[in-house]
Motif scaffolding. Structure first.
Motif, PDB file in Angstrom:
ATOM      1  N   GLU A   1      43.304  45.879  30.976  1.00  0.00           N
ATOM      2  CA  GLU A   1      42.377  44.823  30.554  1.00  0.00           C
ATOM      3  C   GLU A   1      42.068  43.930  31.741  1.00  0.00           C
ATOM      4  OE1 GLU A   1      42.107  41.107  27.342  1.00  0.00           O
ATOM      5  OE2 GLU A   1      43.988  42.217  27.613  1.00  0.00           O
ATOM      6  N   LEU A   2      40.801  43.595  31.910  1.00  0.00           N
ATOM      7  CA  LEU A   2      40.389  42.670  32.964  1.00  0.00           C
ATOM      8  C   LEU A   2      40.164  41.297  32.345  1.00  0.00           C
ATOM      9  CD1 LEU A   2      39.950  45.409  34.387  1.00  0.00           C
ATOM     10  CD2 LEU A   2      37.962  44.400  35.519  1.00  0.00           C
ATOM     11  N   VAL A   3      40.929  40.329  32.805  1.00  0.00           N
ATOM     12  CA  VAL A   3      40.861  38.967  32.277  1.00  0.00           C
ATOM     13  C   VAL A   3      40.313  38.035  33.344  1.00  0.00           C
ATOM     14  CG1 VAL A   3      42.179  37.032  31.336  1.00  0.00           C
ATOM     15  CG2 VAL A   3      42.824  39.393  30.745  1.00  0.00           C
ATOM     16  N   CYS A   4      39.175  37.408  33.043  1.00  0.00           N
ATOM     17  CA  CYS A   4      38.559  36.450  33.973  1.00  0.00           C
ATOM     18  C   CYS A   4      39.190  35.071  33.787  1.00  0.00           C
ATOM     19  CB  CYS A   4      37.054  36.364  33.739  1.00  0.00           C
ATOM     20  SG  CYS A   4      36.188  37.923  33.996  1.00  0.00           S
ATOM     21  N   VAL A   5      39.536  34.433  34.873  1.00  0.00           N
ATOM     22  CA  VAL A   5      40.223  33.143  34.835  1.00  0.00           C
ATOM     23  C   VAL A   5      39.268  32.040  35.284  1.00  0.00           C
ATOM     24  CG1 VAL A   5      42.147  31.785  35.728  1.00  0.00           C
ATOM     25  CG2 VAL A   5      42.426  34.250  35.309  1.00  0.00           C
ATOM     26  N   PRO A   6      38.877  31.151  34.384  1.00  0.00           N
ATOM     27  CA  PRO A   6      37.989  30.046  34.782  1.00  0.00           C
ATOM     28  C   PRO A   6      38.746  28.969  35.556  1.00  0.00           C
ATOM     29  CG  PRO A   6      38.558  29.869  32.456  1.00  0.00           C
ATOM     30  CD  PRO A   6      39.173  31.151  32.944  1.00  0.00           C
ATOM     31  N   THR A   7      38.073  28.372  36.514  1.00  0.00           N
ATOM     32  CA  THR A   7      38.628  27.274  37.304  1.00  0.00           C
ATOM     33  C   THR A   7      37.569  26.181  37.416  1.00  0.00           C
ATOM     34  OG1 THR A   7      37.783  28.016  39.456  1.00  0.00           O
ATOM     35  CG2 THR A   7      39.864  28.983  38.721  1.00  0.00           C
ATOM     36  N   ARG A   8      37.937  25.076  38.011  1.00  0.00           N
ATOM     37  CA  ARG A   8      36.931  24.112  38.451  1.00  0.00           C
ATOM     38  C   ARG A   8      36.359  24.618  39.776  1.00  0.00           C
ATOM     39  NH1 ARG A   8      39.778  21.902  42.529  1.00  0.00           N
ATOM     40  NH2 ARG A   8      42.041  21.837  42.235  1.00  0.00           N
ATOM     41  N   ILE A   9      35.404  23.891  40.359  1.00  0.00           N
ATOM     42  CA  ILE A   9      34.894  24.244  41.676  1.00  0.00           C
ATOM     43  C   ILE A   9      35.997  24.029  42.706  1.00  0.00           C
ATOM     44  CG2 ILE A   9      33.263  23.639  43.499  1.00  0.00           C
ATOM     45  CD1 ILE A   9      31.236  22.981  41.356  1.00  0.00           C
ATOM     46  N   LEU A  10      36.328  25.075  43.431  1.00  0.00           N
ATOM     47  CA  LEU A  10      37.367  25.002  44.454  1.00  0.00           C
ATOM     48  C   LEU A  10      36.732  24.715  45.810  1.00  0.00           C
ATOM     49  CD1 LEU A  10      39.532  28.056  43.321  1.00  0.00           C
ATOM     50  CD2 LEU A  10      39.861  25.632  42.768  1.00  0.00           C
ATOM     51  N   THR A  11      37.394  23.883  46.601  1.00  0.00           N
ATOM     52  CA  THR A  11      36.850  23.460  47.891  1.00  0.00           C
ATOM     53  C   THR A  11      37.896  23.674  48.983  1.00  0.00           C
ATOM     54  OG1 THR A  11      37.625  21.169  47.885  1.00  0.00           O
ATOM     55  CG2 THR A  11      35.629  21.654  46.610  1.00  0.00           C
TER      56      THR A  11
END
Length: 216
Positions: free
Chosen positions: A5-15
């Motif tokens: 299974e491919l699970v996409c992980v949401p984040t905030r904008i990374l800098t």
């Protein structure tokens, strides 16, 4: 029986104020197991390393302007600034030479020679090539991607990790892996580009149950 299974992980904008490994632990750590592969988009790794340039900081040379006249507008080096940024890394004469050799190779129906030689050009995301606010920057390739992958494994306890360069044109390449990981297999699993580096903000993908499903 476990399934892949491919699970996409949401984040905030990374800098460039972030550490990519810390971000993976923060946003995906709860869902990473010992049989999983952690995949992270190369452009976001490069951004967190501060490996990007603003176009106005570049002094564009005639070689970059010349080559850019022959680059398709949908290509990864569509602007003179992206080409100049690549030249600042690889050297303007090397890139010009790669372009000439690439043009000759195309006559013999052998594509991809230019990008094979000019690696900085192949790895860079040109202006508008990534998510805001970095759509106003040229983002170079990540530094030491193998080392980044090893750090991810060490921190999360996952089976393996990769730094991936994937797009919506079915181009899937693995730039760095932790020890023992088959880059070609992972590239094929990511061929449909599950990453979302724009408004989706999902630059991390977990391949669940990889070790058991692949028989490792």
């Amino acid at each position: 029986m476990a399934e892949l299974e491919l699970v996409c992980v949401p984040t905030r904008i990374l800098t460039d104020n972030d550490d990519i490994v810390d971000a993976i632990v923060e946003y995906g750590g709860h869902n990473i197991g010992p049989e999983d592969i952690v995949c992270v988009a190369e452009s976001v790794v490069a951004i967190t390393q501060g490996n990007f340039t603003r176009p106005e900081e570049l002094d564009v040379c005639w070689q970059a302007r010349l080559i850019n006249r022959f680059i398709h507008p949908d290509g990864s080096m569509a602007s003179i600034y992206g080409m100049q940024a690549a030249m600042d890394v690889d050297g303007k004469w090397k890139v010009l030479g790669a372009f000439i050799l690439g043009a000759i190779a195309k006559i013999f129906r052998k594509p991809g020679v230019f990008y094979a030689i000019a690696r900085a050009a192949s790895l860079a995301d040109d202006v508008t090539g990534t998510m805001p606010p970095f759509d106003k920057h040229i983002v170079h390739g990540p530094k030491n991607p193998d080392k980044v992958a090893e750090k991810i494994v060490s921190r999360t306890g996952c089976y393996g990790a990769v730094v991936a360069d994937v797009n919506d044109l079915k181009r899937s390449a693995i730039l760095g892996t932790s020890r023992g990981i088959d880059a070609k297999k992972i590239a094929q699993l990511l061929i449909d580009n599950p990453f979302g580096n724009d408004s989706q903000m999902t630059p991390i993908v977990i391949i669940k149950n990889y070790a058991s499903v692949s028989g490792k």
